[in-house]
Design a protein around this motif. Structure first.
Motif, PDB file in Angstrom:
ATOM      1  N   LEU A 133      -8.876 -36.734 -14.479  1.00 39.44           N
ATOM      2  CA  LEU A 133      -7.827 -35.678 -14.400  1.00 39.44           C
ATOM      3  C   LEU A 133      -8.355 -34.526 -15.055  1.00 39.44           C
ATOM      4  CD1 LEU A 133      -4.467 -37.599 -15.044  1.00 39.44           C
ATOM      5  CD2 LEU A 133      -5.233 -36.742 -12.819  1.00 39.44           C
ATOM      6  N   ALA A 134      -8.881 -34.535 -16.112  1.00 38.78           N
ATOM      7  CA  ALA A 134      -9.353 -33.633 -17.030  1.00 38.78           C
ATOM      8  C   ALA A 134     -10.183 -33.880 -18.125  1.00 38.78           C
ATOM      9  CB  ALA A 134      -8.048 -32.729 -17.732  1.00 38.78           C
ATOM     10  N   PHE A 188     -13.142 -33.101 -22.848  1.00 33.03           N
ATOM     11  CA  PHE A 188     -12.823 -32.024 -23.945  1.00 33.03           C
ATOM     12  C   PHE A 188     -13.594 -32.340 -25.127  1.00 33.03           C
ATOM     13  CE2 PHE A 188      -8.858 -32.067 -21.562  1.00 33.03           C
ATOM     14  CZ  PHE A 188      -9.031 -30.768 -20.882  1.00 33.03           C
ATOM     15  N   ILE A 210      -4.751 -35.451 -36.081  1.00 29.93           N
ATOM     16  CA  ILE A 210      -4.039 -35.756 -34.931  1.00 29.93           C
ATOM     17  C   ILE A 210      -4.915 -34.834 -33.841  1.00 29.93           C
ATOM     18  CG2 ILE A 210      -1.967 -35.691 -33.693  1.00 29.93           C
ATOM     19  CD1 ILE A 210      -1.880 -37.291 -35.856  1.00 29.93           C
ATOM     20  N   GLN A 234      -5.195 -33.191 -30.144  1.00 34.40           N
ATOM     21  CA  GLN A 234      -4.464 -32.787 -29.246  1.00 34.40           C
ATOM     22  C   GLN A 234      -4.929 -33.177 -27.998  1.00 34.40           C
ATOM     23  OE1 GLN A 234      -1.374 -31.402 -30.258  1.00 34.40           O
ATOM     24  NE2 GLN A 234      -2.077 -32.010 -32.330  1.00 34.40           N
ATOM     25  N   PRO A 235      -4.154 -33.120 -26.698  1.00 32.71           N
ATOM     26  CA  PRO A 235      -4.642 -33.657 -25.460  1.00 32.71           C
ATOM     27  C   PRO A 235      -5.980 -32.833 -25.168  1.00 32.71           C
ATOM     28  CG  PRO A 235      -2.262 -33.582 -25.458  1.00 32.71           C
ATOM     29  CD  PRO A 235      -2.646 -32.943 -26.591  1.00 32.71           C
ATOM     30  N   ASP A 236      -6.257 -31.577 -25.673  1.00 30.98           N
ATOM     31  CA  ASP A 236      -7.464 -30.695 -25.453  1.00 30.98           C
ATOM     32  C   ASP A 236      -8.572 -30.831 -26.459  1.00 30.98           C
ATOM     33  OD1 ASP A 236      -6.134 -29.231 -27.399  1.00 30.98           O
ATOM     34  OD2 ASP A 236      -6.338 -27.464 -26.569  1.00 30.98           O
ATOM     35  N   ALA A 288      -8.573 -30.472 -29.817  1.00 31.81           N
ATOM     36  CA  ALA A 288      -8.348 -29.846 -31.040  1.00 31.81           C
ATOM     37  C   ALA A 288      -7.879 -30.769 -31.803  1.00 31.81           C
ATOM     38  CB  ALA A 288      -7.069 -28.698 -30.793  1.00 31.81           C
ATOM     39  N   ARG A 336      -6.227 -31.539 -35.622  1.00 35.76           N
ATOM     40  CA  ARG A 336      -5.570 -30.672 -36.835  1.00 35.76           C
ATOM     41  C   ARG A 336      -5.489 -32.120 -37.889  1.00 35.76           C
ATOM     42  NH1 ARG A 336      -5.323 -25.715 -36.101  1.00 35.76           N
ATOM     43  NH2 ARG A 336      -4.076 -25.639 -37.799  1.00 35.76           N
ATOM     44  N   TRP A 349      -9.066 -37.518 -19.850  1.00 37.56           N
ATOM     45  CA  TRP A 349      -7.765 -37.979 -19.067  1.00 37.56           C
ATOM     46  C   TRP A 349      -8.047 -38.595 -17.679  1.00 37.56           C
ATOM     47  CZ3 TRP A 349      -3.260 -38.408 -21.745  1.00 37.56           C
ATOM     48  CH2 TRP A 349      -3.320 -37.876 -23.001  1.00 37.56           C
TER      49      TRP A 349
END
Lengths: 313, 361
Positions: free
Chosen positions: A6-7, A10, A54, A56-58, A60, A62, A223
């Motif tokens: 799907l993506a 990253f 954590i 992120q879905p892209d 990144a 943090r 994804w």
């Protein structure tokens, strides 16, 4: 390719630089990919300590918890259905309930494996799913013949949207849905056809997310759709032999690269020759079959009808 | 990330050097070596509190208590600096070098407004917030809680006498843990894991505390239930010396005073700032399809908004745009409590549509 990408990929970036692993990771719905990493800048502020972040879905990253203590990381994270949170194994320290929200280790636990709601544990050992109900692990289901992609050094159990079923993702790239109540594989296995360091199912997104480590130890996130990408459509098969004036069933099966059925795809039927089709476009069912009916002409044709099927995706 | 909503008008106003040569009793002459012109500088910060103390601008004042190096003998002083709570204007200062002298350590404001003072004599005493005089009878041993001393290097404690609770980090807690104890008996009630190496604890309303890590990660904790109510971040830069935190229950903001390096001429740059406890996004993901979009079968497209600690940001307005040949069934969505905004994309052909997204707070 089995599941649809799907993506991604990253790259995992922390403050603009590639993030490196220092322990295990796990996807937690509502939070993100919980990941233990290590600072690479060797600054006096960060030192060389481990951090908990954590993703992120892209991709990144943090940072949420950092602690310079050498043992502050888990080299093994597993899901705990009893707490809806994680269990972590700390090298040389032990196994603990883990709070993904803060990155903190809580009470000690008996073992760092997938814990079911009844308190028993599941694990995967070279082709076999084993269960411990308090008296030690017992072999339960052999799935080596199904997951024939060779040796996978890591297996991740994830809860599915069904209370009794869990997804098992292997580092070789295969994925299987396992029914913990029936103690059997619940659906034909699928996969992402890529080696990974973790593949998890997201109940919130009904999709899979995988983590990959490149040769330079940088990380990537991908994804995947929870649906197999069509790879083969079988030749149309006359289930009922054509009889003059009768509408006989015809079917074709759409499957992914692992042979898993592809449901919900539209198949276009093309007839050359005499006769007629009742439906020229039909959808595949849960087993991947698309069905239509062929009406043979009243007079027996001189040549057999030619029926073709094609799918658009 | 907590947004900044308050900046004090004034920094801590150091006294200028009068101009004559230092005497044999003086020290720290680096302070007045040109281009420096001030006779003192903050050595370390000890307290930040909100006190009902009227000043020309309002009823409430902000107290900063700090230790200074100074040129005049004995070479140090302990000063209470008062600022107006609404404007941050400097009001006045008081010398409290008699409070414990060089042995003064750390103060924390309790839930009831009292200031508790932990000194290097290992005394934990309540101070009158106006006069900073010890209140007779309100003193506890520093190892009351579980028999372990309070963390001497960076004491973190909040006392709630009304509910008979002490939220502290003793030597028995891990770096990323706080302990909840019975204030009277010192018995341990529970330990709570928080995000990051604990640097400060500030009493919020009711039974909640903000626990702030040394890198500014904030965990909001209900210490009666042990629940973690949220994790976010204060924008604390890593190149600072130290910082203190307190909760301003009048204006509902998290106040910080950050010890920052002096200016070239020696002027103080340390300033009080305030942050609203409602996390703001620091980023949104690009639109991610959650299924393959096919003609006639709309597929969900996700945008996820996140804050500084990776926390999900809800209530963010996201505007989507789709390039032809796809159609969005809705062009706008608000992020949920999980930080997710999802719209449906109806594609004319798989793999051909592109979606872009932007967000406004």
């Amino acid at each position: 390719m089995a599941l649809d990408l799907l993506a991604g990929p990253f790259p995992l970036l922390l403050e603009g630089k590639p993030a490196k692993r220092h322990g295990d990771a796990f996807w937690v719905d509502g939070l993100g990919l919980a990941l233990f990493g290590t600072w690479q800048d060797n600054s006096s502020y960060h030192g060389q300590g481990a951090w908990y972040g954590i993703v992120q879905p892209d991709g990144a990253v943090r940072v949420r918890n950092e602690n310079p203590a050498g043992t502050y990381y888990a080299d093994h994270l597993m899901w705990d259905c009893m707490r809806d949170d994680l269990i972590g194994h700390r090298p040389t320290v032990g196994m603990f309930e883990f709070r993904a929200l803060t990155g903190s280790f809580l009470s000690p636990v008996a073992m760092a494996e997938f814990r079911l709601r009844d308190g028993s544990f599941l694990r995967y050992v070279t082709g076999t799913i084993e269960r411990d109900q308090g008296a030690g692990f017992v072999s339960e289901t052999a799935i080596f013949g199904i997951l024939d992609d060779g040796y996978s050094d890591k297996a991740v159990f994830c809860p599915s949207r069904h209370a009794d079923q869990v997804w098992l993702g292997l580092s070789g790239g295969r994925i299987v849905l396992y029914d913990t109540a029936a103690r059997a594989v619940a659906a034909p296995p699928t996969g992402i056809a890529m080696p990974n360091v973790g593949i998890w199912y997201s109940r919130a997104y009904d999709a899979f997310v995988s983590l990959h480590e490149k040769p330079d130890l940088s990380l990537e996130l991908r994804w995947w759709s929870n649906a197999a990408r069509p790879a083969a459509l079988s030749a149309p098969e006359f289930v009922d032999p054509p009889r003059a004036g009768w509408a006989g069933r015809v079917r074709a099966r759409l499957t992914g690269s692992y042979g898993e059925p592809c449901a919900g795809h539209t198949v276009a039927w093309i007839l050359t020759g005499d006769g007629a089709l009742l439906d020229s476009r039909t959808d595949t069912d849960a087993d991947g079959y698309a069905w239509t009916r062929y009406v043979a002409p009243m007079a027996v044709p001189g040549t057999a009808p030619q029926l073709a099927a094609q799918v658009e995706f | 990330m907590f947004p900044q909503v308050f900046t004090a008008a004034d920094t801590l106003p150091y006294r200028l050097w009068e101009g004559e040569s230092p005497s044999i009793l003086d020290s720290n002459e680096y302070l007045i070596t040109p281009p420096r012109v001030y006779q003192e500088e903050v050595f370390f910060l000890q307290a930040l509190a909100v006190v009902e103390r009227p000043n020309p601008w309002s009823r409430y004042s902000l107290l900063v208590f700090s230790a200074q190096n100074q040129v005049r003998g004995p070479g140090w002083n302990f000063t209470a600096w008062w600022f107006d709570a609404y404007t941050g204007r400097y009001v006045d200062r008081g010398d409290f070098s008699n409070l414990g002298g060089a042995l003064t350590d750390t103060m924390n404001q309790a839930a009831d407004g009292l200031i508790w003072h932990y000194d290097a004599w290992y005394r934990v005493r309540a101070l009158d917030p106006l006069t900073l005089a010890p209140i007779p009878g309100l003193e506890i041993p520093h190892d009351r809680f579980g028999g372990s001393p309070l963390n001497q290097q960076k004491p973190c404690f909040v006392f709630d006498r009304q509910r008979n609770r002490a939220v502290v980090q003793t030597a028995a807690e891990g770096n990323d843990q706080i302990g909840v104890y019975d204030f009277t008996t010192g018995a341990l009630i529970r330990r709570i894991g928080v995000a990051g190496h604990v640097h400060a604890i500030a009493a919020e309303d009711a039974t909640r505390v903000f626990v702030v890590s040394r890198t500014g990660i904030v965990t909001l904790v209900d210490y009666e239930s042990g629940a973690i109510l949220g994790v976010s971040q204060l924008p604390i830069a890593p190149d600072i010396f130290d910082f203190l935190v307190t909760w301003d229950r009048n204006l509902r903001r998290l106040l910080t005073v950050v010890h920052t390096p002096d200016a070239v001429d020696g002027a103080c740059t340390t300033r009080i700032r305030g942050y609203a406890p409602r996390p703001q996004a620091v980023g949104i993901t690009p639109p991610l399809p959650l299924a393959v979009a096919r003609p006639g079968r709309p597929a969900p497209v996700l945008v996820h908004a996140y804050g500084g600690a990776g926390e999900p940001i809800g209530g963010l307005h996201v505007a989507f745009d789709a390039a032809v040949p796809g159609r969005l069934l809705s062009r706008t969505a608000q992020t949920s409590a999980s930080g997710d905004a999802i719209v449906q994309l109806d594609a004319d052909a798989a793999g051909l549509s592109t979606v872009s997204a932007s967000a406004t707070p």
